[in-house]
Design a protein around this motif. Structure first.
Motif, PDB file in Angstrom:
ATOM      1  N   LEU A   1       0.833  -1.206   0.000  1.00 45.26           N
ATOM      2  CA  LEU A   1       0.000   0.000   0.000  1.00 45.26           C
ATOM      3  C   LEU A   1       0.865   1.253   0.000  1.00 45.26           C
ATOM      4  CD1 LEU A   1      -2.822  -1.055   2.471  1.00 45.26           C
ATOM      5  CD2 LEU A   1      -3.187  -0.121   0.176  1.00 45.26           C
ATOM      6  N   TYR A   2       1.884   1.261   0.852  1.00 36.50           N
ATOM      7  CA  TYR A   2       2.728   2.458   0.927  1.00 36.50           C
ATOM      8  C   TYR A   2       3.674   2.538  -0.265  1.00 36.50           C
ATOM      9  CZ  TYR A   2       4.211   6.505   3.566  1.00 36.50           C
ATOM     10  OH  TYR A   2       4.414   7.800   3.967  1.00 36.50           O
ATOM     11  N   LEU A   3       4.127   1.398  -0.761  1.00 41.80           N
ATOM     12  CA  LEU A   3       4.983   1.385  -1.943  1.00 41.80           C
ATOM     13  C   LEU A   3       4.274   2.015  -3.138  1.00 41.80           C
ATOM     14  CD1 LEU A   3       6.718  -2.120  -2.003  1.00 41.80           C
ATOM     15  CD2 LEU A   3       7.872   0.079  -2.227  1.00 41.80           C
ATOM     16  N   VAL A   4       3.078   1.523  -3.431  1.00 49.30           N
ATOM     17  CA  VAL A   4       2.343   2.009  -4.595  1.00 49.30           C
ATOM     18  C   VAL A   4       1.868   3.440  -4.374  1.00 49.30           C
ATOM     19  CG1 VAL A   4       0.342   1.622  -6.079  1.00 49.30           C
ATOM     20  CG2 VAL A   4       1.670  -0.323  -5.259  1.00 49.30           C
ATOM     21  N   GLY A   5       1.328   3.720  -3.184  1.00 51.79           N
ATOM     22  CA  GLY A   5       0.858   5.070  -2.899  1.00 51.79           C
ATOM     23  C   GLY A   5       1.971   6.100  -2.947  1.00 51.79           C
ATOM     24  N   GLY A   6       3.113   5.769  -2.353  1.00 52.04           N
ATOM     25  CA  GLY A   6       4.244   6.695  -2.357  1.00 52.04           C
ATOM     26  C   GLY A   6       4.784   6.923  -3.754  1.00 52.04           C
ATOM     27  N   ALA A   7       4.846   5.861  -4.556  1.00 50.52           N
ATOM     28  CA  ALA A   7       5.320   6.003  -5.935  1.00 50.52           C
ATOM     29  C   ALA A   7       4.375   6.877  -6.748  1.00 50.52           C
ATOM     30  CB  ALA A   7       5.463   4.624  -6.574  1.00 50.52           C
ATOM     31  N   LEU A   8       3.070   6.677  -6.573  1.00 53.53           N
ATOM     32  CA  LEU A   8       2.101   7.500  -7.295  1.00 53.53           C
ATOM     33  C   LEU A   8       2.198   8.964  -6.888  1.00 53.53           C
ATOM     34  CD1 LEU A   8      -1.069   5.200  -7.261  1.00 53.53           C
ATOM     35  CD2 LEU A   8       0.492   5.621  -9.165  1.00 53.53           C
ATOM     36  N   LEU A   9       2.460   9.207  -5.605  1.00 54.68           N
ATOM     37  CA  LEU A   9       2.620  10.585  -5.143  1.00 54.68           C
ATOM     38  C   LEU A   9       3.843  11.229  -5.790  1.00 54.68           C
ATOM     39  CD1 LEU A   9       1.689  12.776  -2.880  1.00 54.68           C
ATOM     40  CD2 LEU A   9       3.741  11.962  -1.720  1.00 54.68           C
TER      41      LEU A   9
ATOM     42  N   GLY B   1       3.809  19.686   2.978  1.00 49.89           N
ATOM     43  CA  GLY B   1       5.120  19.811   2.361  1.00 49.89           C
ATOM     44  C   GLY B   1       6.063  18.680   2.725  1.00 49.89           C
ATOM     45  N   LEU B   2       5.740  17.939   3.796  1.00 47.77           N
ATOM     46  CA  LEU B   2       6.588  16.822   4.219  1.00 47.77           C
ATOM     47  C   LEU B   2       6.240  15.513   3.524  1.00 47.77           C
ATOM     48  CD1 LEU B   2       6.844  17.429   8.090  1.00 47.77           C
ATOM     49  CD2 LEU B   2       8.565  17.901   6.335  1.00 47.77           C
ATOM     50  N   TYR B   3       5.157  15.504   2.771  1.00 48.58           N
ATOM     51  CA  TYR B   3       4.741  14.252   2.136  1.00 48.58           C
ATOM     52  C   TYR B   3       5.790  13.658   1.191  1.00 48.58           C
ATOM     53  CZ  TYR B   3      -0.089  14.461   3.886  1.00 48.58           C
ATOM     54  OH  TYR B   3      -1.198  14.467   4.686  1.00 48.58           O
ATOM     55  N   PRO B   4       6.425  14.465   0.315  1.00 50.05           N
ATOM     56  CA  PRO B   4       7.461  13.868  -0.551  1.00 50.05           C
ATOM     57  C   PRO B   4       8.605  13.241   0.240  1.00 50.05           C
ATOM     58  CG  PRO B   4       6.782  16.005  -1.407  1.00 50.05           C
ATOM     59  CD  PRO B   4       6.159  15.880  -0.045  1.00 50.05           C
ATOM     60  N   LEU B   5       8.981  13.877   1.362  1.00 46.69           N
ATOM     61  CA  LEU B   5      10.035  13.312   2.200  1.00 46.69           C
ATOM     62  C   LEU B   5       9.586  11.983   2.806  1.00 46.69           C
ATOM     63  CD1 LEU B   5      12.763  13.475   3.651  1.00 46.69           C
ATOM     64  CD2 LEU B   5      11.636  14.841   5.438  1.00 46.69           C
TER      65      LEU B   5
ATOM     66  N   ALA C   1       7.349   9.945   1.599  1.00 53.97           N
ATOM     67  CA  ALA C   1       7.295   8.951   0.530  1.00 53.97           C
ATOM     68  C   ALA C   1       8.698   8.470   0.177  1.00 53.97           C
ATOM     69  CB  ALA C   1       6.604   9.531  -0.698  1.00 53.97           C
ATOM     70  N   GLY C   2       9.652   9.390   0.106  1.00 52.69           N
ATOM     71  CA  GLY C   2      11.026   9.018  -0.213  1.00 52.69           C
ATOM     72  C   GLY C   2      11.634   8.101   0.824  1.00 52.69           C
ATOM     73  N   LEU C   3      11.325   8.340   2.093  1.00 50.55           N
ATOM     74  CA  LEU C   3      11.809   7.457   3.153  1.00 50.55           C
ATOM     75  C   LEU C   3      11.020   6.158   3.204  1.00 50.55           C
ATOM     76  CD1 LEU C   3      12.244  10.057   6.061  1.00 50.55           C
ATOM     77  CD2 LEU C   3      14.074   8.938   4.769  1.00 50.55           C
ATOM     78  N   GLY C   4       9.732   6.264   2.913  1.00 52.03           N
ATOM     79  CA  GLY C   4       8.853   5.113   3.059  1.00 52.03           C
ATOM     80  C   GLY C   4       9.022   4.061   1.991  1.00 52.03           C
ATOM     81  N   LEU C   5       9.383   4.465   0.777  1.00 50.10           N
ATOM     82  CA  LEU C   5       9.501   3.487  -0.308  1.00 50.10           C
ATOM     83  C   LEU C   5      10.560   2.419  -0.017  1.00 50.10           C
ATOM     84  CD1 LEU C   5       9.035   5.623  -3.553  1.00 50.10           C
ATOM     85  CD2 LEU C   5       7.412   4.100  -2.448  1.00 50.10           C
ATOM     86  N   PRO C   6      11.809   2.787   0.287  1.00 52.36           N
ATOM     87  CA  PRO C   6      12.787   1.720   0.584  1.00 52.36           C
ATOM     88  C   PRO C   6      12.456   0.958   1.858  1.00 52.36           C
ATOM     89  CG  PRO C   6      13.748   3.894   0.972  1.00 52.36           C
ATOM     90  CD  PRO C   6      12.440   4.118   0.284  1.00 52.36           C
TER      91      PRO C   6
END
Length: 275
Positions: A29-37, A117-121, A123-128
């Motif tokens: 869920l977080y992989l796909v959601g973060g990538a889409l973001l 504004g912290l969402y991209p950060l 997502a970047g941390l959450g994907l790996p």
């Protein structure tokens, strides 16, 4: 006596199958959601990203932790795992689960405070971190068992692909318009390709040596996700078939991987041994 030529001793029951599946759901869920973001396909103000993805991922992560504690047999053993040897993948996995849970909690706090504004950060941390959570089970299996299925070099990649597929199927149920039409069909082909590669790597007679229930789980785990190819048309039905198929494949992997393989000699390590 069960079907198949390999003697079986199964220290872990169906909870191991569910553990692999729920962990894949939380991670996917977080992989796909973060990538889409990060790709701009999902806006930071969309309720799917702000609330639904982190809440669902946290729900499945809590289920995963509960299954782990239950499988250990005694709740106090979880603390032993956290304080265990750093070389143990059971201990490393507990750290990864805790870190991922902390990130999901932070995501919900950011949403509550509206610090978009912290969402991209995040997502970047959450994907790996999500990807490591999905794949570390392969190294845990390698550490505690010596069956050829659990020693497979394809297993980390397979668990990663399954996590993406689980996340994509769940998001297709939640918000079909958000998911790119190509994602679930591509995941279906990748999963089937890895299943066929693994069967081929195991060699002749592997499927025939499985118990009847394992053969059925393998067939369902390979066949049902193929409905993902029809996701642009079947949508929810395709997603549900994919989720059920990957649960069946998780069951096949967990149970068939516990078969004693005489060609490898050692067979099984005791899961209650020192971690």
């Amino acid at each position: 006596m069960e079907d198949g030529s390999m003697a079986r001793k199964r220290p872990w029951d169906v909870r191991l199958s569910l553990y692999t599946w729920t962990k894949g759901l939380a991670s996917g869920l977080y992989l796909v959601g973060g990538a889409l973001l990060l790709l701009g396909d999902l806006g930071p103000d969309h309720p799917l990203w702000r609330w639904q993805i982190p809440l669902l991922a946290l729900f499945f992560l809590v289920l995963t932790a509960g299954l782990l504690v239950s499988e250990l047999g005694h709740p106090e053993r979880f603390y032993k795992v956290l304080l265990g040897r750093p070389q143990s993948w059971l201990t490393r996995g507990a750290y990864l689960l805790t870190a991922f849970g902390g990130l999901l909690g932070l995501h919900l706090l950011v949403s509550l405070l509206d610090w978009t504004g912290l969402y991209p950060l995040l997502a970047g941390l959450g994907l790996p971190l999500a990807l490591m959570n999905a794949a570390y089970t392969a190294y845990l299996f390698r550490q505690v068992g010596s069956t050829s299925l659990w020693l497979s070099p394809l297993l980390p990649l397979s668990l990663g692909v399954q996590a993406v597929a689980l996340g994509a199927a769940t998001l297709l149920l939640l918000h079909p318009a958000t998911l790119p039409a190509w994602l679930l069909p591509t995941a279906a082909l990748a999963h089937l390709g890895l299943v066929l590669l693994e069967i081929g790597r195991q060699g002749p007679g592997f499927v025939e040596a499985l118990a009847r229930g394992e053969r059925l789980a393998l067939r369902l785990g390979a066949g049902l996700p193929l409905l993902g190819l029809l996701a642009p048309w079947l949508k929810g039905m395709s997603a549900l078939a994919f989720l059920a198929g990957l649960l069946a494949y998780a069951h096949f992997l967990a149970q068939a991987g516990q078969a004693k393989d005489p060609s490898l000699g050692e067979g099984w390590r005791d899961p209650d041994a020192r971690w």
